[in-house]
Design an enzyme around this catalytic site. Sequence first.
Site, PDB file in Angstrom:
ATOM      1  N   HIS A   1       0.848  -1.264   0.094  1.00 20.23           N
ATOM      2  CA  HIS A   1      -0.104   0.153   0.208  1.00 20.23           C
ATOM      3  C   HIS A   1       0.837   1.311   0.109  1.00 20.23           C
ATOM      4  O   HIS A   1       1.225   1.698   1.010  1.00 20.23           O
ATOM      5  CB  HIS A   1      -0.952  -0.087   1.346  1.00 20.23           C
ATOM      6  N   THR A   2       1.297   1.601  -1.184  1.00 20.09           N
ATOM      7  CA  THR A   2       1.970   2.876  -1.414  1.00 20.09           C
ATOM      8  C   THR A   2       0.925   4.094  -1.894  1.00 20.09           C
ATOM      9  O   THR A   2       0.126   3.981  -2.590  1.00 20.09           O
ATOM     10  CB  THR A   2       2.960   2.660  -2.423  1.00 20.09           C
TER      11      THR A   2
END
Length: 590
Positions: free
Chosen positions: A517-518
Amino acid sequence: MSNKREKVDAVIVGLGWAGSLMANELTLAGLNVVAIERGSWRDTSNDFPTTIDTDELRFVSRRAIMQPTAVETLTFRNNPIQQALPLREFNTYQFGMNVGGAGTHWNGMTWRFLPYDFQSYSQTVERYGKEKFLDGMQVQDWGVTYDDIEPFYDKFERYAGTSGKAGNIKGQKIEGGNVFEGPRSRDYPLPPLKRTELSMIFDKATREMGYHPFAVPAGNTSGAYTNPLGVNMAPCTYCGYCEFFGCGNWSKSSPNACILPAVMQRPNFTVITESEVLRVNKAADGKTATGVTFIGSDGLVWEQPADIVVISAYQMDNVRLMLLSGIGQPYDHKTGEGVVGRNYAYQTVSGAGFFFEDEMMNPFIGAGALSQAIDDFNGDNFDHTGHDFIGGGVALVHSTNGRPIGYSNNVPPGTPGWGADWKKAVKHSYQNYNNVYCMGNSYPHRDVFLDLDPDYKDRHGQPLLRVTFDWIENDKRSGKFMADRSEEIAHAMGAKTVVRQEPTEKPFSPMDNLSSHTTGGACMGDNPKTSAVNRYLQSWDVHNVFVCGASAFANNGGYNPTGTVGALTLWAAEAIKTQYLKSPGPLVRV
Protein backbone atom coordinates in the site's frame (compact mmCIF):
# COMPACT_ATOMS: atom_id res chain seq x y z
CA MET A 1 7.39 10.82 -36.32
CA SER A 2 4.33 9.42 -34.53
CA ASN A 3 1.14 8.06 -36.02
CA LYS A 4 -1.95 10.00 -35.08
CA ARG A 5 -5.30 8.62 -34.00
CA GLU A 6 -8.65 10.37 -34.23
CA LYS A 7 -9.27 12.85 -31.44
CA VAL A 8 -11.58 11.80 -28.58
CA ASP A 9 -13.27 13.56 -25.68
CA ALA A 10 -11.11 11.83 -23.06
CA VAL A 11 -8.13 9.49 -22.92
CA ILE A 12 -7.54 7.40 -19.79
CA VAL A 13 -4.06 6.12 -18.91
CA GLY A 14 -4.36 2.80 -17.07
CA LEU A 15 -7.49 0.69 -16.74
CA GLY A 16 -7.43 -0.47 -13.13
CA TRP A 17 -10.03 0.48 -10.54
CA ALA A 18 -9.60 4.23 -11.02
CA GLY A 19 -9.48 4.08 -14.80
CA SER A 20 -12.44 1.71 -15.06
CA LEU A 21 -14.60 3.80 -12.75
CA MET A 22 -13.71 6.98 -14.66
CA ALA A 23 -14.41 5.26 -17.98
CA ASN A 24 -17.80 4.15 -16.73
CA GLU A 25 -18.81 7.60 -15.52
CA LEU A 26 -17.61 9.49 -18.58
CA THR A 27 -19.12 7.09 -21.11
CA LEU A 28 -22.44 7.21 -19.24
CA ALA A 29 -22.22 10.99 -19.62
CA GLY A 30 -21.94 10.51 -23.40
CA LEU A 31 -18.23 11.17 -23.88
CA ASN A 32 -16.17 9.28 -26.43
CA VAL A 33 -13.44 7.64 -24.32
CA VAL A 34 -10.25 5.72 -25.13
CA ALA A 35 -8.33 3.88 -22.40
CA ILE A 36 -4.70 2.85 -22.90
CA GLU A 37 -3.45 -0.06 -20.79
CA ARG A 38 0.14 -1.30 -20.57
CA GLY A 39 -0.93 -4.88 -19.85
CA SER A 40 -3.03 -7.38 -21.73
CA TRP A 41 -6.75 -8.01 -21.80
CA ARG A 42 -7.99 -10.17 -18.91
CA ASP A 43 -11.45 -11.67 -18.90
CA THR A 44 -12.95 -13.40 -15.87
CA SER A 45 -14.30 -16.41 -17.73
CA ASN A 46 -11.34 -16.99 -20.05
CA ASP A 47 -8.37 -15.99 -17.89
CA PHE A 48 -9.42 -17.00 -14.39
CA PRO A 49 -11.62 -20.10 -14.61
CA THR A 50 -11.74 -22.06 -11.36
CA THR A 51 -9.92 -24.92 -13.07
CA ILE A 52 -6.67 -22.93 -13.35
CA ASP A 53 -7.03 -20.05 -10.89
CA THR A 54 -6.01 -22.11 -7.83
CA ASP A 55 -2.34 -22.35 -8.81
CA GLU A 56 -0.15 -20.95 -6.05
CA LEU A 57 3.13 -21.54 -7.87
CA ARG A 58 1.97 -19.70 -10.99
CA PHE A 59 0.20 -16.73 -9.44
CA VAL A 60 1.96 -16.20 -6.08
CA SER A 61 5.51 -17.49 -6.49
CA ARG A 62 5.84 -16.44 -10.12
CA ARG A 63 3.31 -13.57 -10.02
CA ALA A 64 1.81 -14.38 -13.40
CA ILE A 65 -0.54 -11.38 -13.50
CA MET A 66 1.85 -8.78 -12.14
CA GLN A 67 4.31 -6.53 -13.90
CA PRO A 68 7.72 -8.18 -14.33
CA THR A 69 10.68 -6.05 -13.34
CA ALA A 70 12.09 -6.65 -16.82
CA VAL A 71 9.17 -4.64 -18.22
CA GLU A 72 9.48 -1.77 -15.77
CA THR A 73 11.08 -1.32 -12.39
CA LEU A 74 12.12 1.48 -10.06
CA THR A 75 15.18 2.33 -8.03
CA PHE A 76 15.28 2.49 -4.25
CA ARG A 77 17.33 4.01 -1.47
CA ASN A 78 16.68 4.68 2.22
CA ASN A 79 17.93 8.27 2.31
CA PRO A 80 19.06 11.07 -0.03
CA ILE A 81 22.79 10.46 0.50
CA GLN A 82 22.65 6.87 -0.75
CA GLN A 83 22.99 5.65 -4.35
CA ALA A 84 19.65 4.21 -5.45
CA LEU A 85 19.72 0.83 -7.19
CA PRO A 86 17.15 -0.85 -9.44
CA LEU A 87 14.89 -3.55 -7.99
CA ARG A 88 15.47 -6.67 -10.09
CA GLU A 89 13.28 -9.18 -8.24
CA PHE A 90 9.62 -9.28 -7.17
CA ASN A 91 9.18 -7.14 -4.09
CA THR A 92 6.67 -5.19 -2.03
CA TYR A 93 5.60 -3.03 -5.00
CA GLN A 94 2.91 -5.06 -6.73
CA PHE A 95 2.11 -3.39 -10.04
CA GLY A 96 -0.74 -4.82 -12.05
CA MET A 97 0.00 -5.87 -15.61
CA ASN A 98 -3.40 -6.29 -17.24
CA VAL A 99 -6.78 -4.71 -17.78
CA GLY A 100 -8.11 -4.40 -14.23
CA GLY A 101 -4.68 -3.45 -12.85
CA ALA A 102 -3.93 -4.25 -9.23
CA GLY A 103 -7.70 -4.41 -8.74
CA THR A 104 -7.60 -7.84 -10.39
CA HIS A 105 -5.28 -9.43 -7.84
CA TRP A 106 -6.10 -7.57 -4.59
CA ASN A 107 -7.55 -9.27 -1.52
CA GLY A 108 -10.68 -7.16 -1.25
CA MET A 109 -10.52 -5.22 2.05
CA THR A 110 -12.80 -2.27 1.28
CA TRP A 111 -12.24 0.37 3.93
CA ARG A 112 -13.39 3.94 4.27
CA PHE A 113 -10.73 6.23 5.67
CA LEU A 114 -11.58 7.90 8.98
CA PRO A 115 -12.74 11.55 9.02
CA TYR A 116 -9.48 12.27 10.85
CA ASP A 117 -7.41 10.89 7.97
CA PHE A 118 -8.64 13.63 5.63
CA GLN A 119 -7.89 16.39 8.13
CA SER A 120 -4.95 15.02 10.09
CA TYR A 121 -3.22 18.40 10.25
CA SER A 122 -6.08 20.62 11.38
CA GLN A 123 -7.59 18.10 13.78
CA THR A 124 -4.21 17.32 15.37
CA VAL A 125 -3.42 20.99 15.82
CA GLU A 126 -6.86 21.66 17.27
CA ARG A 127 -6.59 18.84 19.82
CA TYR A 128 -2.87 18.75 20.67
CA GLY A 129 -1.13 21.75 19.09
CA LYS A 130 1.51 21.98 16.35
CA GLU A 131 4.20 20.66 18.66
CA LYS A 132 2.66 17.18 18.30
CA PHE A 133 4.30 16.83 14.88
CA LEU A 134 7.84 15.49 15.05
CA ASP A 135 10.63 17.29 13.23
CA GLY A 136 10.48 17.01 9.44
CA MET A 137 6.90 15.78 9.19
CA GLN A 138 4.84 17.43 6.41
CA VAL A 139 1.29 16.66 7.51
CA GLN A 140 -1.43 18.51 5.61
CA ASP A 141 -5.18 18.32 5.00
CA TRP A 142 -6.53 16.85 1.78
CA GLY A 143 -8.75 19.73 0.69
CA VAL A 144 -11.83 17.52 1.10
CA THR A 145 -13.59 16.11 4.14
CA TYR A 146 -15.07 12.71 4.86
CA ASP A 147 -18.55 14.25 4.53
CA ASP A 148 -17.67 15.44 1.00
CA ILE A 149 -16.63 11.96 -0.04
CA GLU A 150 -19.20 9.84 1.83
CA PRO A 151 -21.77 9.64 -1.02
CA PHE A 152 -19.01 8.39 -3.32
CA TYR A 153 -17.86 5.75 -0.84
CA ASP A 154 -21.47 4.56 -0.87
CA LYS A 155 -21.56 4.56 -4.67
CA PHE A 156 -18.33 2.56 -4.89
CA GLU A 157 -19.57 -0.02 -2.39
CA ARG A 158 -22.69 -0.51 -4.51
CA TYR A 159 -20.65 -1.02 -7.67
CA ALA A 160 -18.28 -3.39 -5.86
CA GLY A 161 -20.88 -5.43 -3.96
CA THR A 162 -19.14 -4.89 -0.62
CA SER A 163 -19.98 -7.21 2.27
CA GLY A 164 -20.00 -5.75 5.77
CA LYS A 165 -21.90 -4.37 8.74
CA ALA A 166 -22.21 -0.65 9.38
CA GLY A 167 -21.10 0.71 12.73
CA ASN A 168 -22.38 4.26 12.25
CA ILE A 169 -25.46 5.11 10.19
CA LYS A 170 -26.22 8.84 10.22
CA GLY A 171 -24.53 9.20 13.61
CA GLN A 172 -26.19 6.22 15.27
CA LYS A 173 -23.57 3.77 16.54
CA ILE A 174 -24.36 0.11 15.87
CA GLU A 175 -22.95 -2.78 17.90
CA GLY A 176 -21.06 -5.31 15.80
CA GLY A 177 -19.96 -2.78 13.21
CA ASN A 178 -17.02 -0.39 13.34
CA VAL A 179 -18.27 2.20 15.80
CA PHE A 180 -15.26 4.41 15.02
CA GLU A 181 -16.08 4.86 11.34
CA GLY A 182 -17.46 8.12 9.98
CA PRO A 183 -21.24 8.30 9.65
CA ARG A 184 -22.58 6.56 6.56
CA SER A 185 -25.88 7.10 4.81
CA ARG A 186 -26.86 3.41 4.82
CA ASP A 187 -25.56 -0.10 5.43
CA TYR A 188 -23.41 -2.15 3.08
CA PRO A 189 -25.17 -3.76 0.10
CA LEU A 190 -24.38 -7.26 1.46
CA PRO A 191 -24.04 -8.65 5.02
CA PRO A 192 -20.62 -9.68 6.37
CA LEU A 193 -18.85 -12.86 5.33
CA LYS A 194 -19.18 -15.94 7.51
CA ARG A 195 -16.95 -15.97 10.58
CA THR A 196 -14.18 -18.50 11.10
CA GLU A 197 -12.98 -20.08 14.34
CA LEU A 198 -10.07 -17.62 14.34
CA SER A 199 -12.41 -14.66 14.00
CA MET A 200 -14.53 -15.84 16.92
CA ILE A 201 -11.49 -16.34 19.18
CA PHE A 202 -10.26 -12.83 18.32
CA ASP A 203 -13.74 -11.35 18.76
CA LYS A 204 -14.18 -12.86 22.23
CA ALA A 205 -10.70 -11.90 23.45
CA THR A 206 -10.77 -8.29 22.26
CA ARG A 207 -14.32 -7.75 23.48
CA GLU A 208 -13.29 -8.93 26.94
CA MET A 209 -10.37 -6.49 26.76
CA GLY A 210 -12.87 -3.65 26.29
CA TYR A 211 -12.31 -3.17 22.57
CA HIS A 212 -14.83 -3.10 19.72
CA PRO A 213 -14.32 -5.97 17.23
CA PHE A 214 -16.09 -6.09 13.88
CA ALA A 215 -15.98 -7.89 10.55
CA VAL A 216 -13.69 -6.20 8.02
CA PRO A 217 -15.67 -4.84 5.02
CA ALA A 218 -14.98 -7.17 2.15
CA GLY A 219 -14.85 -7.01 -1.62
CA ASN A 220 -15.82 -10.68 -1.49
CA THR A 221 -19.55 -11.24 -1.99
CA SER A 222 -21.34 -12.93 0.91
CA GLY A 223 -24.31 -13.69 -1.34
CA ALA A 224 -25.62 -13.39 -4.87
CA TYR A 225 -25.64 -9.74 -5.97
CA THR A 226 -26.52 -7.57 -8.96
CA ASN A 227 -24.82 -4.17 -8.94
CA PRO A 228 -26.27 -0.90 -10.28
CA LEU A 229 -24.76 -1.58 -13.71
CA GLY A 230 -26.69 -4.84 -13.96
CA VAL A 231 -23.60 -7.03 -13.48
CA ASN A 232 -24.33 -10.27 -11.63
CA MET A 233 -21.94 -11.58 -8.97
CA ALA A 234 -21.97 -14.99 -7.27
CA PRO A 235 -21.48 -15.86 -3.57
CA CYS A 236 -17.90 -16.35 -2.41
CA THR A 237 -16.93 -20.02 -2.02
CA TYR A 238 -14.15 -19.29 0.55
CA CYS A 239 -11.54 -20.96 -1.65
CA GLY A 240 -8.62 -18.94 -0.26
CA TYR A 241 -7.29 -17.84 -3.65
CA CYS A 242 -7.79 -14.05 -3.70
CA GLU A 243 -4.59 -12.07 -3.29
CA PHE A 244 -2.31 -12.48 -6.34
CA PHE A 245 -5.17 -14.22 -8.19
CA GLY A 246 -8.11 -13.30 -10.35
CA CYS A 247 -11.49 -14.69 -9.36
CA GLY A 248 -13.19 -17.09 -11.71
CA ASN A 249 -16.25 -17.33 -9.50
CA TRP A 250 -17.41 -13.70 -10.05
CA SER A 251 -17.17 -13.25 -6.28
CA LYS A 252 -14.33 -10.77 -5.82
CA SER A 253 -14.85 -7.08 -6.42
CA SER A 254 -12.63 -6.13 -9.35
CA PRO A 255 -12.92 -3.93 -12.42
CA ASN A 256 -13.00 -7.14 -14.46
CA ALA A 257 -16.05 -8.46 -12.60
CA CYS A 258 -17.94 -5.29 -11.62
CA ILE A 259 -17.36 -2.50 -14.15
CA LEU A 260 -15.85 -3.64 -17.44
CA PRO A 261 -18.64 -6.07 -18.43
CA ALA A 262 -20.92 -3.03 -18.69
CA VAL A 263 -18.41 -0.51 -20.08
CA MET A 264 -17.16 -2.80 -22.84
CA GLN A 265 -20.64 -2.94 -24.37
CA ARG A 266 -20.77 0.81 -25.01
CA PRO A 267 -19.90 2.02 -28.50
CA ASN A 268 -18.32 5.20 -27.11
CA PHE A 269 -15.58 3.25 -25.27
CA THR A 270 -12.38 1.76 -26.69
CA VAL A 271 -9.51 0.07 -24.86
CA ILE A 272 -6.02 -0.19 -26.38
CA THR A 273 -4.04 -2.93 -24.62
CA GLU A 274 -0.35 -3.85 -24.48
CA SER A 275 0.50 -0.22 -25.14
CA GLU A 276 2.60 2.07 -22.98
CA VAL A 277 2.04 5.81 -22.56
CA LEU A 278 5.35 7.66 -22.67
CA ARG A 279 4.15 11.17 -21.86
CA VAL A 280 1.24 13.55 -21.77
CA ASN A 281 1.53 16.07 -24.60
CA LYS A 282 1.05 19.74 -23.82
CA ALA A 283 0.04 22.71 -25.91
CA ALA A 284 2.67 25.34 -26.78
CA ASP A 285 1.70 27.51 -23.80
CA GLY A 286 1.97 24.52 -21.41
CA LYS A 287 -1.40 25.26 -19.83
CA THR A 288 -3.41 22.46 -21.44
CA ALA A 289 -2.80 18.91 -22.57
CA THR A 290 -3.44 17.88 -26.15
CA GLY A 291 -3.37 14.12 -25.58
CA VAL A 292 -0.78 11.42 -25.00
CA THR A 293 2.02 9.70 -26.87
CA PHE A 294 2.26 5.93 -26.54
CA ILE A 295 4.02 2.90 -27.98
CA GLY A 296 1.46 0.46 -29.31
CA SER A 297 1.53 -3.33 -29.39
CA ASP A 298 2.75 -2.97 -32.98
CA GLY A 299 5.92 -1.28 -31.73
CA LEU A 300 5.00 2.01 -33.40
CA VAL A 301 4.76 5.40 -31.72
CA TRP A 302 1.24 6.79 -31.66
CA GLU A 303 -0.42 10.00 -30.59
CA GLN A 304 -3.91 9.97 -29.06
CA PRO A 305 -5.37 13.50 -29.12
CA ALA A 306 -8.00 14.23 -26.46
CA ASP A 307 -9.78 17.13 -24.79
CA ILE A 308 -9.33 15.59 -21.33
CA VAL A 309 -6.46 13.40 -20.06
CA VAL A 310 -7.03 11.19 -17.03
CA ILE A 311 -3.90 9.66 -15.50
CA SER A 312 -5.14 6.67 -13.51
CA ALA A 313 -2.32 4.12 -13.46
CA TYR A 314 -0.64 2.64 -10.37
CA GLN A 315 0.31 5.29 -7.80
CA MET A 316 4.02 5.16 -8.71
CA ASP A 317 3.30 5.33 -12.44
CA ASN A 318 1.06 8.37 -11.99
CA VAL A 319 3.89 10.30 -10.36
CA ARG A 320 6.44 9.18 -12.92
CA LEU A 321 4.23 10.14 -15.86
CA MET A 322 3.69 13.61 -14.40
CA LEU A 323 7.43 14.05 -13.97
CA LEU A 324 8.18 12.78 -17.48
CA SER A 325 5.51 15.09 -18.91
CA GLY A 326 6.56 18.21 -17.01
CA ILE A 327 3.17 18.57 -15.27
CA GLY A 328 3.70 20.31 -11.95
CA GLN A 329 6.94 21.36 -10.28
CA PRO A 330 9.12 18.43 -9.12
CA TYR A 331 9.65 18.25 -5.37
CA ASP A 332 13.06 19.27 -4.00
CA HIS A 333 13.65 17.88 -0.52
CA LYS A 334 16.56 20.28 0.07
CA THR A 335 14.36 23.37 -0.22
CA GLY A 336 10.98 21.80 0.52
CA GLU A 337 9.64 23.38 -2.66
CA GLY A 338 7.79 21.64 -5.48
CA VAL A 339 4.87 19.23 -5.36
CA VAL A 340 5.29 16.23 -7.69
CA GLY A 341 6.97 13.49 -5.66
CA ARG A 342 6.12 15.12 -2.34
CA ASN A 343 4.21 13.37 0.45
CA TYR A 344 5.05 9.82 -0.52
CA ALA A 345 3.88 7.44 2.21
CA TYR A 346 3.95 3.70 2.78
CA GLN A 347 2.28 1.85 5.67
CA THR A 348 3.55 1.39 9.21
CA VAL A 349 3.31 -2.38 9.71
CA SER A 350 3.66 -4.28 12.98
CA GLY A 351 1.97 -7.09 14.87
CA ALA A 352 2.55 -10.44 16.53
CA GLY A 353 2.60 -13.98 15.19
CA PHE A 354 1.07 -16.59 17.48
CA PHE A 355 0.82 -20.37 17.80
CA PHE A 356 -1.96 -22.19 19.60
CA GLU A 357 -1.42 -25.62 21.11
CA ASP A 358 -4.51 -27.53 20.02
CA GLU A 359 -6.85 -25.66 17.69
CA MET A 360 -8.44 -26.59 14.38
CA MET A 361 -8.56 -23.30 12.48
CA ASN A 362 -8.82 -24.88 9.00
CA PRO A 363 -7.00 -22.05 7.18
CA PHE A 364 -7.88 -23.52 3.77
CA ILE A 365 -11.34 -22.00 4.37
CA GLY A 366 -10.60 -18.40 3.51
CA ALA A 367 -11.37 -15.29 1.52
CA GLY A 368 -9.28 -12.23 0.75
CA ALA A 369 -10.96 -9.97 3.30
CA LEU A 370 -12.28 -12.60 5.71
CA SER A 371 -11.00 -10.83 8.81
CA GLN A 372 -11.99 -9.58 12.25
CA ALA A 373 -10.56 -6.28 13.43
CA ILE A 374 -10.49 -3.59 16.07
CA ASP A 375 -10.15 0.10 15.26
CA ASP A 376 -9.66 1.35 18.82
CA PHE A 377 -6.07 2.42 18.09
CA ASN A 378 -6.39 3.77 14.55
CA GLY A 379 -6.03 7.42 13.54
CA ASP A 380 -7.03 9.58 16.49
CA ASN A 381 -9.57 7.10 17.88
CA PHE A 382 -7.71 7.19 21.20
CA ASP A 383 -6.27 10.07 23.20
CA HIS A 384 -2.68 10.71 22.15
CA THR A 385 -1.99 13.21 24.93
CA GLY A 386 0.37 10.86 26.73
CA HIS A 387 1.99 9.51 23.58
CA ASP A 388 4.92 10.88 21.57
CA PHE A 389 3.46 10.12 18.12
CA ILE A 390 0.29 10.59 16.09
CA GLY A 391 -1.79 7.91 14.41
CA GLY A 392 -1.80 4.20 15.09
CA GLY A 393 -3.45 1.50 13.05
CA VAL A 394 -6.09 -1.16 12.65
CA ALA A 395 -5.35 -4.52 14.30
CA LEU A 396 -6.83 -7.64 12.73
CA VAL A 397 -6.62 -11.36 12.22
CA HIS A 398 -7.29 -12.73 8.77
CA SER A 399 -8.46 -16.04 7.36
CA THR A 400 -7.28 -15.39 3.84
CA ASN A 401 -5.74 -18.72 2.84
CA GLY A 402 -4.08 -21.97 3.81
CA ARG A 403 -2.06 -22.36 0.64
CA PRO A 404 0.71 -24.95 1.07
CA ILE A 405 3.76 -23.09 -0.26
CA GLY A 406 3.26 -19.94 1.78
CA TYR A 407 2.02 -21.68 4.89
CA SER A 408 5.13 -23.86 5.09
CA ASN A 409 7.02 -20.80 6.40
CA ASN A 410 4.80 -20.45 9.48
CA VAL A 411 6.74 -22.40 12.10
CA PRO A 412 7.82 -21.43 15.64
CA PRO A 413 11.24 -19.88 16.29
CA GLY A 414 13.97 -22.47 16.60
CA THR A 415 12.40 -24.90 14.14
CA PRO A 416 14.98 -26.57 11.84
CA GLY A 417 14.87 -25.51 8.22
CA TRP A 418 14.31 -29.04 6.93
CA GLY A 419 13.90 -32.64 8.01
CA ALA A 420 11.50 -34.60 10.21
CA ASP A 421 11.23 -31.91 12.93
CA TRP A 422 10.46 -29.26 10.33
CA LYS A 423 7.72 -31.44 8.82
CA LYS A 424 6.23 -32.04 12.25
CA ALA A 425 6.23 -28.29 13.01
CA VAL A 426 4.62 -27.45 9.66
CA LYS A 427 1.89 -30.02 10.25
CA HIS A 428 1.12 -28.67 13.72
CA SER A 429 1.38 -25.01 12.78
CA TYR A 430 -0.97 -25.37 9.82
CA GLN A 431 -3.96 -25.63 12.17
CA ASN A 432 -2.54 -23.46 14.96
CA TYR A 433 -0.75 -20.45 13.45
CA ASN A 434 -1.92 -16.95 12.57
CA ASN A 435 -0.94 -13.42 13.45
CA VAL A 436 -2.31 -10.11 14.65
CA TYR A 437 -1.54 -7.83 11.73
CA CYS A 438 -1.53 -4.07 12.10
CA MET A 439 -1.76 -1.69 9.16
CA GLY A 440 -0.63 1.65 10.52
CA ASN A 441 -0.98 5.27 9.55
CA SER A 442 1.93 6.68 7.57
CA TYR A 443 2.64 10.38 7.42
CA PRO A 444 4.86 12.33 5.01
CA HIS A 445 8.32 13.55 5.85
CA ARG A 446 10.56 16.08 4.17
CA ASP A 447 13.19 13.44 3.30
CA VAL A 448 10.74 10.84 1.96
CA PHE A 449 9.91 11.44 -1.70
CA LEU A 450 9.78 10.25 -5.31
CA ASP A 451 11.75 11.65 -8.23
CA LEU A 452 13.33 10.59 -11.54
CA ASP A 453 16.53 8.62 -11.24
CA PRO A 454 19.48 10.46 -12.86
CA ASP A 455 21.35 7.23 -13.68
CA TYR A 456 18.95 4.46 -14.66
CA LYS A 457 16.59 4.35 -17.63
CA ASP A 458 13.94 1.97 -18.92
CA ARG A 459 13.87 0.13 -22.24
CA HIS A 460 12.49 3.25 -23.94
CA GLY A 461 15.33 5.44 -22.69
CA GLN A 462 13.25 7.24 -20.08
CA PRO A 463 14.41 7.69 -16.44
CA LEU A 464 13.16 5.20 -13.88
CA LEU A 465 11.27 6.43 -10.84
CA ARG A 466 13.45 6.68 -7.74
CA VAL A 467 11.98 5.96 -4.28
CA THR A 468 13.64 7.50 -1.23
CA PHE A 469 12.06 5.99 1.86
CA ASP A 470 12.78 4.75 5.36
CA TRP A 471 10.71 4.54 8.51
CA ILE A 472 10.45 7.97 10.11
CA GLU A 473 10.53 8.47 13.86
CA ASN A 474 6.74 8.67 14.07
CA ASP A 475 6.54 5.27 12.31
CA LYS A 476 8.96 3.73 14.80
CA ARG A 477 7.03 4.99 17.79
CA SER A 478 3.56 4.12 16.53
CA GLY A 479 4.84 0.76 15.25
CA LYS A 480 6.19 -0.11 18.69
CA PHE A 481 2.89 0.90 20.28
CA MET A 482 0.88 -1.32 17.93
CA ALA A 483 3.29 -4.25 18.37
CA ASP A 484 2.73 -3.96 22.15
CA ARG A 485 -1.05 -4.07 21.64
CA SER A 486 -0.70 -7.04 19.28
CA GLU A 487 1.24 -9.07 21.82
CA GLU A 488 -1.40 -8.35 24.44
CA ILE A 489 -4.19 -9.47 22.11
CA ALA A 490 -2.36 -12.66 21.11
CA HIS A 491 -1.86 -13.63 24.75
CA ALA A 492 -5.50 -12.82 25.53
CA MET A 493 -6.52 -15.14 22.69
CA GLY A 494 -4.79 -18.00 24.52
CA ALA A 495 -1.74 -18.43 22.31
CA LYS A 496 1.02 -20.72 23.58
CA THR A 497 3.80 -18.94 21.69
CA VAL A 498 3.79 -15.27 20.67
CA VAL A 499 6.38 -13.79 18.30
CA ARG A 500 6.59 -10.01 18.25
CA GLN A 501 6.68 -8.43 14.76
CA GLU A 502 8.16 -4.92 14.68
CA PRO A 503 9.72 -4.26 11.25
CA THR A 504 10.26 -0.59 12.09
CA GLU A 505 13.16 -1.57 14.37
CA LYS A 506 15.43 -1.94 11.33
CA PRO A 507 15.81 0.04 8.06
CA PHE A 508 13.06 -0.56 5.55
CA SER A 509 13.77 -2.92 2.67
CA PRO A 510 11.47 -3.20 -0.34
CA MET A 511 12.29 -6.92 -0.42
CA ASP A 512 10.32 -7.37 2.81
CA ASN A 513 6.78 -7.80 1.54
CA LEU A 514 5.01 -6.17 4.49
CA SER A 515 2.38 -4.26 2.55
CA SER A 516 1.87 -3.15 -1.04
CA HIS A 517 0.00 0.00 0.00
CA THR A 518 2.00 2.93 -1.34
CA THR A 519 0.45 6.39 -1.55
CA GLY A 520 1.14 10.03 -2.33
CA GLY A 521 3.54 11.76 -4.66
CA ALA A 522 0.82 13.71 -6.47
CA CYS A 523 -1.25 14.62 -3.46
CA MET A 524 -4.43 16.64 -3.42
CA GLY A 525 -4.99 19.77 -1.38
CA ASP A 526 -6.16 23.36 -1.31
CA ASN A 527 -2.74 24.98 -1.78
CA PRO A 528 -0.83 24.66 -5.09
CA LYS A 529 2.44 25.16 -3.23
CA THR A 530 2.00 21.92 -1.28
CA SER A 531 -0.24 19.81 -3.54
CA ALA A 532 0.00 18.61 -7.14
CA VAL A 533 -3.75 18.43 -7.75
CA ASN A 534 -6.69 20.31 -6.31
CA ARG A 535 -9.62 18.88 -4.37
CA TYR A 536 -11.11 17.50 -7.61
CA LEU A 537 -7.84 15.72 -8.57
CA GLN A 538 -7.30 18.32 -11.28
CA SER A 539 -3.74 19.44 -12.01
CA TRP A 540 -3.15 22.96 -10.76
CA ASP A 541 -0.99 23.70 -13.80
CA VAL A 542 -2.66 21.84 -16.67
CA HIS A 543 -6.39 22.12 -16.11
CA ASN A 544 -7.57 19.37 -18.47
CA VAL A 545 -5.41 16.74 -16.72
CA PHE A 546 -6.93 14.78 -13.82
CA VAL A 547 -4.79 12.38 -11.76
CA CYS A 548 -6.70 9.60 -10.00
CA GLY A 549 -5.41 6.96 -7.63
CA ALA A 550 -3.61 6.57 -4.32
CA SER A 551 -1.05 9.10 -5.60
CA ALA A 552 -3.56 11.74 -4.46
CA PHE A 553 -3.43 10.78 -0.76
CA ALA A 554 -1.82 13.45 1.39
CA ASN A 555 -1.04 10.73 3.96
CA ASN A 556 -1.83 7.06 4.34
CA GLY A 557 -4.52 5.81 6.67
CA GLY A 558 -4.35 2.65 8.72
CA TYR A 559 -6.22 0.75 6.02
CA ASN A 560 -6.04 -0.64 2.50
CA PRO A 561 -6.39 2.27 0.03
CA THR A 562 -8.77 0.81 -2.58
CA GLY A 563 -12.09 2.03 -1.19
CA THR A 564 -10.74 5.57 -0.94
CA VAL A 565 -9.24 5.36 -4.45
CA GLY A 566 -12.69 4.41 -5.74
CA ALA A 567 -14.51 7.13 -3.83
CA LEU A 568 -12.10 9.90 -4.85
CA THR A 569 -12.26 8.82 -8.50
CA LEU A 570 -16.06 8.96 -8.48
CA TRP A 571 -15.87 12.37 -6.75
CA ALA A 572 -13.54 13.65 -9.50
CA ALA A 573 -15.73 12.15 -12.23
CA GLU A 574 -18.74 13.97 -10.82
CA ALA A 575 -16.83 17.25 -10.91
CA ILE A 576 -15.83 16.65 -14.53
CA LYS A 577 -19.41 15.86 -15.54
CA THR A 578 -21.20 18.62 -13.64
CA GLN A 579 -18.61 21.40 -13.67
CA TYR A 580 -15.71 20.95 -16.07
CA LEU A 581 -17.68 19.95 -19.16
CA LYS A 582 -19.90 23.01 -18.75
CA SER A 583 -17.00 25.41 -18.30
CA PRO A 584 -13.54 23.94 -19.04
CA GLY A 585 -10.87 25.50 -16.87
CA PRO A 586 -9.56 25.44 -13.31
CA LEU A 587 -12.27 24.22 -10.92
CA VAL A 588 -10.58 25.89 -7.93
CA ARG A 589 -9.33 29.45 -7.94
CA VAL A 590 -6.52 30.55 -5.64
